[in-house]
Design an enzyme around this catalytic site. Structure first.
Site, PDB file in Angstrom:
ATOM      1  NE  ARG A  58      -2.764   0.423   3.461  1.00 37.51           N
ATOM      2  CZ  ARG A  58      -2.363   1.161   4.504  1.00 37.51           C
ATOM      3  NH1 ARG A  58      -2.207   2.458   4.391  1.00 37.51           N
ATOM      4  NH2 ARG A  58      -2.092   0.591   5.665  1.00 37.51           N
ATOM      5  CE1 TYR A 111     -16.331  10.134 -16.064  1.00 40.24           C
ATOM      6  CE2 TYR A 111     -15.327  10.451 -13.920  1.00 40.24           C
ATOM      7  CZ  TYR A 111     -16.068   9.689 -14.796  1.00 40.24           C
ATOM      8  OH  TYR A 111     -16.567   8.477 -14.381  1.00 40.24           O
ATOM      9  CG  ASP A 183      -8.959  14.476 -16.136  1.00 41.51           C
ATOM     10  OD1 ASP A 183      -8.291  13.828 -16.957  1.00 41.51           O
ATOM     11  OD2 ASP A 183      -9.929  14.006 -15.529  1.00 41.51           O
ATOM     12  CE  LYS A 208     -12.303   6.421 -19.318  1.00 42.83           C
ATOM     13  NZ  LYS A 208     -12.144   6.527 -17.888  1.00 42.83           N
TER      14      LYS A 208
HETATM   15  C1  LIG Z   1     -11.633  12.606 -18.297  1.00 41.94           C
HETATM   16  C2  LIG Z   1     -11.821  11.586 -17.201  1.00 41.94           C
HETATM   17  N1  LIG Z   1     -11.232  11.782 -16.014  1.00 41.94           N
HETATM   18  C3  LIG Z   1     -11.378  10.906 -15.001  1.00 41.94           C
HETATM   19  C4  LIG Z   1     -12.153   9.775 -15.135  1.00 41.94           C
HETATM   20  C5  LIG Z   1     -12.307   8.824 -13.986  1.00 41.94           C
HETATM   21  O1  LIG Z   1     -11.500   7.707 -14.181  1.00 41.94           O
HETATM   22  P1  LIG Z   1     -11.787   6.254 -13.564  1.00 41.94           P
HETATM   23  O2  LIG Z   1     -13.008   5.717 -14.210  1.00 41.94           O
HETATM   24  O3  LIG Z   1     -10.533   5.505 -13.878  1.00 41.94           O
HETATM   25  O4  LIG Z   1     -11.976   6.459 -12.088  1.00 41.94           O
HETATM   26  C6  LIG Z   1     -12.772   9.515 -16.367  1.00 41.94           C
HETATM   27  C7  LIG Z   1     -13.596   8.299 -16.546  1.00 41.94           C
HETATM   28  O5  LIG Z   1     -14.300   8.148 -17.509  1.00 41.94           O
HETATM   29  C8  LIG Z   1     -12.613  10.452 -17.426  1.00 41.94           C
HETATM   30  O6  LIG Z   1     -13.211  10.276 -18.620  1.00 41.94           O
END
Ligand SMILES: Cc1ncc(COP(=O)(O)O)c(C=O)c1O
Length: 396
Positions: A58, A111, A183, A208
């Site tokens: 961890r 998101y 992000d 992704k």
């Molecule tokens: C732009 C973006 N940021 C963050 C996330 C969150 O990621 P996770 O699903 O791995 O928690 C997503 C998920 O679709 C996303 O599209």
């Protein structure tokens, strides 16, 4: 003379001896939850060293550290922290910078999970949030207060593919002593490096493009060694760090990231150009198209335009649904960055989470379709779209 060991004791002591001369080409998977020390002194040293890579998984694991170091290098950061999901990385980043009584400025289009966190959890924790239009750097300037600690940005943003001027907005934040979190999931570290444009922290859903094979959930946060050390202390207490097997898969995916992203970029522009002249398509949102309102900014801050695009068809919700239903090869799936083309109808997805008034206020077109192009032959993706748009699905 030592006594023979019982089978349970023998099994507890099984170990793989590493030959001194071994140099595996592929980094090994350290699928262990904990590490042992030769002496009490070594154990004390392991337990007290910050971010020790082989003490307790961890807190640190050599496979996870290899993944962290690779992404840090790609983003041009000093260090990185791998987390159990993209949302875990976003939560750790926010809570490392802000606390009760602090203020956050976030762009309106982010998101959905990040918006949900900022709208629902932040107030519960005593954190105030102001949302602004990402396209207007002055809106960020005006929203900053004496209690503002963090700007939350995402560019390009999902699903309308709008851009934030990272140089302008991060300069505004820096002048006011405010931290910026970007992000970078949709662009990927191959197409955009926000740290080089002035950001303090970069986050990815490694689920992704970084993973790339739709087989893992992971997140990663990149920044200065000092910020990552601090975020990592919190992540260990939250229990939000990444499992070594997922880190090993992510590392395996990462090796082909530049090649995959090159292909995603090339396919997406081809598909966007095809859609932009199709009579059934009212608008295409892709920063690589010359007609995109922020195309000049995209050319300035991105080296490629990515594999995600959206387009609008007529007929409202039913029109969008018919196109998505008519696709034969694309998977109807809530993600992107995969080897496979993934498609969603955002208004239908959001309709379950919002009232019709909220949906209308969000400005999301009812007939919008989001496409995360995969690694298939571009002509096959286009043939699939053509069948769906012309009401003659390729598989019927
Ligand atoms: C732009 C973006 N940021 C963050 C996330 C969150 O990621 P996770 O699903 O791995 O928690 C997503 C998920 O679709 C996303 O599209």
């Amino acid at each position: 003379m030592s006594l023979p060991l019982a089978s349970s004791t023998l099994l507890a002591r099984i170990a793989v001896e590493e030959p001194v001369t071994s140099h595996p080409v592929a980094p090994p998977l350290f699928q262990t939850s904990t590490f042992w020390a030769e002496t009490p002194g070594c154990f004390a040293a392991m337990a007290t060293q910050a971010r020790h890579p082989a003490f307790y998984t961890r807190y640190g694991n050599p496979t996870t550290r290899a993944f962290e170091d690779a992404v840090a290098a790609l983003e041009g950061g000093e260090a990185a922290l791998a987390t159990a999901s993209g949302m875990a990385a976003i939560m750790v980043a926010i809570l490392d910078v802000v606390g009760r009584g602090d203020h956050v400025v976030a762009q309106e289009v982010l998101y959905g999970g990040t918006v949900g966190w900022l709208r629902n959890l932040a107030p519960y924790l005593g954190i105030d949030v102001t949302f602004v239009d990402q396209r207007d750097p002055d809106a960020f300037r005006s929203a900053i207060r004496s209690t503002t600690r963090l700007l939350v940005l995402e560019t390009p943003s999902n699903p309308m593919m709008r851009l934030t001027d990272l140089r302008a907005v991060t300069a505004i934040a820096r002048a006011r002593g405010v931290v910026t979190l970007v992000d970078n999931t949709i662009a990927s570290p191959i197409n955009q490096q926000p740290l080089s444009l002035g950001a303090d922290l970069v986050v990815h859903s490694a689920t992704k493009y970084i993973g790339g094979h739709s087989d893992l959930s992971a997140g990663i946060l990149v920044g200065s060694a000092e910020r990552i050390k601090s975020a990592s202390d919190k992540a260990c207490l939250f229990g939000a760090t990444l499992d070594p097997f997922a880190a090993w898969l992510a590392l395996r995916g990462l090796r082909t990231l530049p090649l995959r992203v090159e292909r995603h970029n090339a396919t997406a522009i081809t598909v966007a150009r095809y859609l932009s002249v199709h009579p059934a398509v009212a608008a295409v949102h892709y920063p690589g198209l010359a007609q995109h309102p922020e195309h000049a900014l995209a050319r300035d801050q991105m080296s490629g335009f990515g594999g995600v695009l959206s387009f609008e068809v007529g007929g409202g919700l039913a029109g969008g649904e018919a196109v998505v239903a008519g696709l034969c090869h694309a998977h109807r799936s809530a993600s992107f960055g995969s080897f496979s083309t993934l498609v969603v109808h955002p208004a239908a997805m959001w309709a379950g989470m919002m009232t019709s008034e909220q949906l209308a206020a969000s400005g999301l077109p009812a007939g919008l379709v989001r496409l995360g192009v995969g690694l298939e032959e571009p002509s096959d993706i286009i043939a699939d779209l053509q069948g769906a748009l012309n009401g003659m699905p390729a598989c019927r």
